[in-house]
Design a protein around this motif. Structure first.
Motif, PDB file in Angstrom:
ATOM      1  N   PHE A 179       0.814  -1.204   0.000  1.00 55.80           N
ATOM      2  CA  PHE A 179       0.000   0.000   0.000  1.00 55.80           C
ATOM      3  C   PHE A 179       0.848   1.254   0.000  1.00 55.80           C
ATOM      4  O   PHE A 179       0.482   2.268  -0.618  1.00 55.80           O
ATOM      5  CB  PHE A 179      -0.946   0.007   1.201  1.00 55.80           C
ATOM      6  N   GLU A 180       1.978   1.237   0.683  1.00 55.11           N
ATOM      7  CA  GLU A 180       2.834   2.424   0.709  1.00 55.11           C
ATOM      8  C   GLU A 180       3.406   2.720  -0.667  1.00 55.11           C
ATOM      9  O   GLU A 180       3.590   3.876  -1.040  1.00 55.11           O
ATOM     10  CB  GLU A 180       3.951   2.265   1.745  1.00 55.11           C
ATOM     11  N   ARG A 181       3.693   1.682  -1.441  1.00 55.03           N
ATOM     12  CA  ARG A 181       4.125   1.904  -2.819  1.00 55.03           C
ATOM     13  C   ARG A 181       3.009   2.607  -3.596  1.00 55.03           C
ATOM     14  O   ARG A 181       3.283   3.478  -4.428  1.00 55.03           O
ATOM     15  CB  ARG A 181       4.481   0.571  -3.480  1.00 55.03           C
ATOM     16  N   ALA A 182       1.778   2.229  -3.334  1.00 58.85           N
ATOM     17  CA  ALA A 182       0.651   2.875  -3.995  1.00 58.85           C
ATOM     18  C   ALA A 182       0.549   4.340  -3.590  1.00 58.85           C
ATOM     19  O   ALA A 182       0.287   5.211  -4.433  1.00 58.85           O
ATOM     20  CB  ALA A 182      -0.645   2.139  -3.658  1.00 58.85           C
ATOM     21  N   ARG A 183       0.772   4.621  -2.326  1.00 60.14           N
ATOM     22  CA  ARG A 183       0.713   6.007  -1.863  1.00 60.14           C
ATOM     23  C   ARG A 183       1.762   6.868  -2.582  1.00 60.14           C
ATOM     24  O   ARG A 183       1.487   7.982  -3.029  1.00 60.14           O
ATOM     25  CB  ARG A 183       0.927   6.051  -0.354  1.00 60.14           C
ATOM     26  N   VAL A 184       2.962   6.319  -2.702  1.00 59.73           N
ATOM     27  CA  VAL A 184       4.040   7.035  -3.387  1.00 59.73           C
ATOM     28  C   VAL A 184       3.709   7.207  -4.871  1.00 59.73           C
ATOM     29  O   VAL A 184       3.961   8.261  -5.463  1.00 59.73           O
ATOM     30  CB  VAL A 184       5.380   6.285  -3.206  1.00 59.73           C
ATOM     31  N   ALA A 185       3.140   6.167  -5.471  1.00 58.03           N
ATOM     32  CA  ALA A 185       2.792   6.234  -6.890  1.00 58.03           C
ATOM     33  C   ALA A 185       1.771   7.332  -7.163  1.00 58.03           C
ATOM     34  O   ALA A 185       1.884   8.077  -8.142  1.00 58.03           O
ATOM     35  CB  ALA A 185       2.258   4.880  -7.355  1.00 58.03           C
ATOM     36  N   VAL A 186       0.772   7.440  -6.305  1.00 55.92           N
ATOM     37  CA  VAL A 186      -0.243   8.478  -6.478  1.00 55.92           C
ATOM     38  C   VAL A 186       0.386   9.858  -6.323  1.00 55.92           C
ATOM     39  O   VAL A 186       0.095  10.787  -7.093  1.00 55.92           O
ATOM     40  CB  VAL A 186      -1.398   8.268  -5.487  1.00 55.92           C
ATOM     41  N   SER A 187       1.291   9.992  -5.367  1.00 54.74           N
ATOM     42  CA  SER A 187       1.979  11.270  -5.176  1.00 54.74           C
ATOM     43  C   SER A 187       2.814  11.643  -6.397  1.00 54.74           C
ATOM     44  O   SER A 187       3.016  12.824  -6.686  1.00 54.74           O
ATOM     45  CB  SER A 187       2.877  11.210  -3.932  1.00 54.74           C
ATOM     46  N   ALA A 188       3.312  10.614  -7.104  1.00 51.31           N
ATOM     47  CA  ALA A 188       4.135  10.838  -8.300  1.00 51.31           C
ATOM     48  C   ALA A 188       3.310  11.089  -9.547  1.00 51.31           C
ATOM     49  O   ALA A 188       3.868  11.362 -10.611  1.00 51.31           O
ATOM     50  CB  ALA A 188       5.058   9.648  -8.517  1.00 51.31           C
ATOM     51  N   GLY A 189       1.992  10.972  -9.438  1.00 49.54           N
ATOM     52  CA  GLY A 189       1.137  11.281 -10.573  1.00 49.54           C
ATOM     53  C   GLY A 189       0.427  10.118 -11.210  1.00 49.54           C
ATOM     54  O   GLY A 189      -0.166  10.272 -12.292  1.00 49.54           O
ATOM     55  N   ALA A 190       0.445   8.946 -10.584  1.00 52.10           N
ATOM     56  CA  ALA A 190      -0.269   7.797 -11.144  1.00 52.10           C
ATOM     57  C   ALA A 190      -1.775   8.054 -11.139  1.00 52.10           C
ATOM     58  O   ALA A 190      -2.326   8.546 -10.152  1.00 52.10           O
ATOM     59  CB  ALA A 190       0.048   6.540 -10.357  1.00 52.10           C
ATOM     60  N   ASP A 191      -2.420   7.686 -12.235  1.00 58.99           N
ATOM     61  CA  ASP A 191      -3.871   7.845 -12.346  1.00 58.99           C
ATOM     62  C   ASP A 191      -4.623   6.675 -11.737  1.00 58.99           C
ATOM     63  O   ASP A 191      -5.787   6.812 -11.365  1.00 58.99           O
ATOM     64  CB  ASP A 191      -4.268   7.981 -13.810  1.00 58.99           C
ATOM     65  N   TYR A 192      -3.981   5.511 -11.686  1.00 61.84           N
ATOM     66  CA  TYR A 192      -4.552   4.356 -11.005  1.00 61.84           C
ATOM     67  C   TYR A 192      -3.404   3.487 -10.509  1.00 61.84           C
ATOM     68  O   TYR A 192      -2.260   3.592 -10.988  1.00 61.84           O
ATOM     69  CB  TYR A 192      -5.476   3.541 -11.931  1.00 61.84           C
ATOM     70  N   VAL A 193      -3.698   2.654  -9.530  1.00 58.89           N
ATOM     71  CA  VAL A 193      -2.699   1.730  -8.997  1.00 58.89           C
ATOM     72  C   VAL A 193      -3.242   0.315  -9.091  1.00 58.89           C
ATOM     73  O   VAL A 193      -4.449   0.094  -9.002  1.00 58.89           O
ATOM     74  CB  VAL A 193      -2.331   2.068  -7.535  1.00 58.89           C
ATOM     75  N   ALA A 194      -2.340  -0.631  -9.324  1.00 61.45           N
ATOM     76  CA  ALA A 194      -2.735  -2.029  -9.496  1.00 61.45           C
ATOM     77  C   ALA A 194      -2.176  -2.876  -8.367  1.00 61.45           C
ATOM     78  O   ALA A 194      -0.994  -2.755  -8.021  1.00 61.45           O
ATOM     79  CB  ALA A 194      -2.248  -2.562 -10.834  1.00 61.45           C
ATOM     80  N   PHE A 195      -3.034  -3.714  -7.794  1.00 63.91           N
ATOM     81  CA  PHE A 195      -2.624  -4.632  -6.736  1.00 63.91           C
ATOM     82  C   PHE A 195      -2.806  -6.068  -7.226  1.00 63.91           C
ATOM     83  O   PHE A 195      -3.804  -6.406  -7.853  1.00 63.91           O
ATOM     84  CB  PHE A 195      -3.466  -4.418  -5.477  1.00 63.91           C
ATOM     85  N   GLY A 196      -1.870  -6.913  -6.904  1.00 66.74           N
ATOM     86  CA  GLY A 196      -1.979  -8.316  -7.286  1.00 66.74           C
ATOM     87  C   GLY A 196      -0.637  -9.017  -7.142  1.00 66.74           C
ATOM     88  O   GLY A 196       0.398  -8.356  -6.970  1.00 66.74           O
ATOM     89  N   ALA A 197      -0.712 -10.324  -7.090  1.00 67.98           N
ATOM     90  CA  ALA A 197      -1.812 -11.131  -7.593  1.00 67.98           C
ATOM     91  C   ALA A 197      -2.898 -11.343  -6.523  1.00 67.98           C
ATOM     92  O   ALA A 197      -2.589 -11.715  -5.391  1.00 67.98           O
ATOM     93  CB  ALA A 197      -1.301 -12.501  -8.057  1.00 67.98           C
ATOM     94  N   VAL A 198      -4.139 -11.121  -6.934  1.00 67.41           N
ATOM     95  CA  VAL A 198      -5.241 -11.337  -6.010  1.00 67.41           C
ATOM     96  C   VAL A 198      -5.592 -12.815  -5.910  1.00 67.41           C
ATOM     97  O   VAL A 198      -6.216 -13.244  -4.937  1.00 67.41           O
ATOM     98  CB  VAL A 198      -6.474 -10.509  -6.407  1.00 67.41           C
TER      99      VAL A 198
END
Length: 222
Positions: A117-136
Motif C-alpha cells: 500500500f505504501e508503494r501505492a501512496r508514493v505512486a499516487v503522489s508521483a502522478g499515477a492515475d490508477y494503482v494495481a494490486f496483485g496477484a489477487v
C-alpha cells in the motif's frame, strides 16, 4: 500524446496475451471490445521494436473505434511513439515522476503496486492515475507474485481516492468480492482471451460492474 477519452476508469481491463499472430490478436481484442472492455493493455516482452510498434498502432486504431483506451505495458518510449493513451509501469520499468512529465496531463499513468500500500501512496503522489494490486489469486502469468489482500482495495478507495486495479488469476466467478472490496478495474488475460466466446465473457464482466453499481446506489439511498 492525445488526451485520454473522458470515461471513468472503471470496468474490464484486457491485457493482451503474448505470442499470437497479429490478425488473431486483433480479432481477439476486437471481440473483447465488443463485449464492453474499457481499457486494453498491450503487453509484449519480445525484442522486435518494429513489430511491437506496428501492433501497438493497430491496437490503438481498434480501441479508438470503440471509444476505449490503449495503454502500453512497461515501455514509455513506445507509448509516446505511437501516441497511445498511456503507459503502465512496474517497479523496475522507470521512474513514475519522469513518466508523468513525459506523458503530459492528458494521458494515463498506471503503476504496479503488488501487495504494498505504501508503494501505492508514493505512486499516487508521483502522478499515477490508477494503482494495481496483485496477484489477487494465483496466476499462471506471474506464478511467484505475492498475494494481495482485498483490504488494499478498500484502503485505496478511502485513503488514496484513485481507481484501483485488481490483477492475477481473476475469473468471472471470482470477480464479485473484488468489486465489493473496492476494485474499479479488473485486469484479465487468460479468463478473457481463452474463453470460448471472448465477447460473451467480456460482457459477463461488464454485467458484474453494472450490478455492483446498482447495488452501490441502493445502499446509498438508505
Amino acid at each position: 500524446m492525445p488526451e485520454a477519452v473522458g470515461k471513468p476508469l472503471r470496468g474490464l481491463y484486457a491485457v493482451t496475451p503474448e505470442g499470437l499472430p497479429l490478425n488473431t490478436l486483433l480479432a481477439q481484442v476486437e471481440a473483447a471490445l465488443q463485449g464492453g472492455t474499457v481499457l486494453v493493455q498491450y503487453r509484449d516482452k519480445s525484442r522486435d521494436p518494429a513489430r511491437r510498434a506496428a501492433t501497438a498502432r493497430a491496437l490503438l486504431s481498434l480501441c479508438r473505434g470503440f471509444g476505449a483506451r490503449l495503454l502500453i505495458n512497461d515501455d514509455l518510449a513506445l507509448a509516446l511513439a505511437v501516441h497511445a493513451d498511456g503507459v503502465h509501469l512496474g517497479a523496475a520499468d522507470g521512474e513514475l515522476p519522469a513518466a508523468r512529465q513525459a506523458l503530459g496531463a492528458g494521458a494515463l499513468l498506471g503503476a504496479s503496486c503488488y501487495d504494498d500500500f505504501e508503494r501505492a501512496r508514493v505512486a499516487v503522489s508521483a502522478g499515477a492515475d490508477y494503482v494495481a494490486f496483485g496477484a489477487v489469486h494465483p496466476s499462471a502469468t506471474k506464478p511467484l507474485a505475492r498475494p494481495a489482500p482485498l483490504s488494499l482495495f478498500t484502503r485505496c478507495r478511502s485513503e488514496l481516492r484513485v481507481p484501483a486495479c485488481a490483477i492475477g488469476g481473476i475469473t468471472v466467478d471470482r470477480a464479485r468480492p473484488l468489486l465489493a472490496a473496492g476494485a474499479d478495474l479488473l485486469a484479465v488475460i487468460s479468463d478473457l482471451f481463452e474463453a470460448p466466446d471472448v465477447t460473451a465473457r467480456a460482457a459477463a464482466y461488464q454485467l458484474l460492474f453494472e450490478e455492483d453499481h446498482r447495488e452501490f446506489l441502493q445502499r446509498a439511498t438508505f
